[in-house]
Design a protein around this motif. Structure first.
Motif, PDB file in Angstrom:
ATOM      1  N   ASP A 129      37.306  36.212  36.668  1.00 58.48           N
ATOM      2  CA  ASP A 129      36.816  35.465  37.816  1.00 58.48           C
ATOM      3  C   ASP A 129      35.852  34.379  37.351  1.00 58.48           C
ATOM      4  O   ASP A 129      35.183  34.499  36.308  1.00 58.48           O
ATOM      5  N   SER A 130      35.761  33.311  38.117  1.00 59.12           N
ATOM      6  CA  SER A 130      34.916  32.176  37.736  1.00 59.12           C
ATOM      7  C   SER A 130      33.458  32.575  37.585  1.00 59.12           C
ATOM      8  O   SER A 130      32.745  32.046  36.714  1.00 59.12           O
ATOM      9  N   SER A 131      32.981  33.514  38.404  1.00 61.42           N
ATOM     10  CA  SER A 131      31.586  33.933  38.308  1.00 61.42           C
ATOM     11  C   SER A 131      31.317  34.643  36.985  1.00 61.42           C
ATOM     12  O   SER A 131      30.277  34.426  36.352  1.00 61.42           O
TER      13      SER A 131
ATOM     14  N   SER B  72      31.549  32.057  34.065  1.00 66.75           N
ATOM     15  CA  SER B  72      30.341  31.225  34.059  1.00 66.75           C
ATOM     16  C   SER B  72      29.169  31.972  33.447  1.00 66.75           C
ATOM     17  O   SER B  72      28.382  31.393  32.684  1.00 66.75           O
TER      18      SER B  72
ATOM     19  N   SER C   6      31.527  33.351  43.109  1.00 61.56           N
ATOM     20  CA  SER C   6      32.950  33.253  42.802  1.00 61.56           C
ATOM     21  C   SER C   6      33.597  32.157  43.638  1.00 61.56           C
ATOM     22  O   SER C   6      33.307  32.018  44.832  1.00 61.56           O
ATOM     23  N   ILE C   7      34.440  31.360  43.000  1.00 64.14           N
ATOM     24  CA  ILE C   7      35.173  30.320  43.718  1.00 64.14           C
ATOM     25  C   ILE C   7      36.317  30.932  44.525  1.00 64.14           C
ATOM     26  O   ILE C   7      36.619  30.497  45.631  1.00 64.14           O
ATOM     27  N   LYS C   8      36.913  31.980  43.985  1.00 64.19           N
ATOM     28  CA  LYS C   8      38.094  32.580  44.611  1.00 64.19           C
ATOM     29  C   LYS C   8      37.727  33.504  45.760  1.00 64.19           C
ATOM     30  O   LYS C   8      38.342  33.464  46.831  1.00 64.19           O
ATOM     31  N   THR C   9      36.715  34.340  45.567  1.00 64.92           N
ATOM     32  CA  THR C   9      36.348  35.346  46.562  1.00 64.92           C
ATOM     33  C   THR C   9      35.017  34.985  47.199  1.00 64.92           C
ATOM     34  O   THR C   9      33.994  34.943  46.513  1.00 64.92           O
ATOM     35  N   SER C  10      35.009  34.729  48.468  1.00 62.65           N
ATOM     36  CA  SER C  10      33.787  34.368  49.175  1.00 62.65           C
ATOM     37  C   SER C  10      32.840  35.576  49.247  1.00 62.65           C
ATOM     38  O   SER C  10      33.259  36.694  49.553  1.00 62.65           O
TER      39      SER C  10
ATOM     40  N   TYR D 249      29.583  37.403  43.764  1.00 66.33           N
ATOM     41  CA  TYR D 249      28.840  36.648  42.766  1.00 66.33           C
ATOM     42  C   TYR D 249      28.508  37.540  41.580  1.00 66.33           C
ATOM     43  O   TYR D 249      28.530  38.777  41.677  1.00 66.33           O
TER      44      TYR D 249
END
Length: 393
Positions: free
Chosen positions: A13-15, A18, A265-269, A272
């Motif tokens: 995941d993006s979070s 990152s 996360s960009i995908k899951t609102s 984080y």
């Protein structure tokens, strides 16, 4: 069956990505910034030693000692105790002292962020460094000995902190946290592997106790509760005291203090990833030390202090810094997997300390550097004879 392996997909995941990238970049940048500061200080001391007494006296007001601070063994042992006391104070008295916490954090973060932004300001202002306007600006009585790039970086950091207090945006909070990480890694030094081991072992016990066992004593996870609480906005408190009626200030949100890095996360609102600054800074201090040691060994080989070197083995080609950096990555990966498997907050230092410290101890023993790393080295004065100088490496 697929749901049993959902945690594997969350790692990408993006979070999470990152968190990995930013923490490693902060450690690498802070370590090299520290080494650069130390080498500049060594160069300045060497130039000063070659001057006459009259020149030293005339330049006394223009030169200062290195801003870096060494941590001794006693301080390393006391730090977990002091951190525990600070954690308890924030746990019990946060409501009554939250404005003071937010104001102090804003001041310290402004200075740290200015330190982070300084190289960028120096780079972009280099073509204008001879400008008469900048020369007059940096020579004003109120500016003291600060250069124009330092003043610009401080102005930028104060502006960012001001916008953060008005908006409470997570990205600005992360910027302040990054400044704190880099400043701490660059300006605080561990002089030896002995001090590093004492500090990291003590903080590991501190992290494990307050995450796993504090709930049995205080009926609450002290570490998680303190890390996730928001403080009253100091701008609103100041406006109330001064009887200022401003909608923007009165509507300023509560502030999540920059004691952690948060990446949504960009995908899951609503999802984080969070990593405490201590989980970056404390292993970062160890990596900063081994980077200094690598530079010390390279300087010795360059000056021929180790005699005629033999053929380099595959182990000799591996730098201590690279070994510790890989260990940090694996430790962070293990901590992330554990948090996903157990669905609970994990003390990251429980994984980061063994993955960074133990490989260094084994590698130093195999390469014959353990005694010298344990007692410490002095990069500023590499030609001074020490009891461990003649150990074969």
């Amino acid at each position: 069956m697929a749901s049993d392996f959902d945690w594997v997909y969350t790692l990408m995941d993006s979070s999470r990505v990152s968190t990995f990238l930013i923490s490693i970049l902060l450690i690498v940048y802070g370590s090299f910034r520290s080494l650069n500061l130390e080498q500049q200080s060594a160069l300045a001391n060497g130039e000063k030693d070659g001057r006459t007494d009259k020149e030293k006296k005339n330049s006394k007001g223009n030169e200062g000692s290195s801003a870096q601070t060494d941590v001794d063994a006693f301080q390393a042992m006391c730090l977990p105790v002091g951190a525990s006391i600070s954690l308890l104070v924030m746990f019990f008295f946060f409501d009554s002292m939250q404005t003071m916490f937010a104001a102090c954090t804003a001041i310290i973060a402004s200075i740290a962020l200015a330190f982070l932004l300084l190289p960028m300001c120096q780079y972009f202002m280099r073509p204008c460094s001879n400008s008469a306007t900048l020369s007059r600006l940096s020579s004003l009585p109120l500016c003291g000995r600060f250069s124009a790039p330092e003043l610009v970086s401080f102005a930028l950091s104060v502006s960012i902190v001001f916008v953060w207090t008005l908006t409470g945006h997570w990205l600005l909070m992360d910027a302040l946290g990054m400044g704190l990480c880099v400043a701490f890694i660059a300006l605080v030094r561990l002089p030896s592997l002995k001090v590093s081991t004492l500090l990291l072992t003590g903080l590991l016990l501190y992290d494990v106790f307050w995450v796993f066992f504090s709930s049995y004593i205080f009926n609450s996870n002290v570490m998680v509760r303190v890390a996730t609480r928001s403080a009253d906005n100091p701008m609103r408190a100041l406006a109330r005291r001064l009887n200022v009626d401003n909608n923007m200030i009165n509507d300023a949100p509560k502030l999540s203090l920059p004691g952690k890095l948060v990446f949504p996360s960009i995908k899951t609102s609503g999802q984080y990833s969070m990593l405490g600054l201590g989980d970056i800074v404390m292993p970062g201090l160890l990596l900063c030390f081994v980077l200094r040691f690598d530079a010390h060994k390279k300087l010795q080989l360059k000056n021929g202090e180790c005699g005629i070197p033999g053929p380099a083995s595959s182990l000799d080609r591996v730098k201590y810094f690279h070994c510790a950096l890989i260990g940090y990555f694996l430790g962070l990966l293990t901590a992330t997997v554990s948090s996903e498997l157990f669905k609970a907050a994990q003390p990251a230092l429980l994984y980061l300390v063994p993955f960074t410290l133990l490989p260094l101890l084994v590698m130093a023993y195999l390469k014959g550097d353990l005694r010298r790393m344990w007692t410490g080295i002095d990069l500023l004065h590499p030609n001074i004879t020490s009891p461990s100088k003649h150990i074969d490496v």
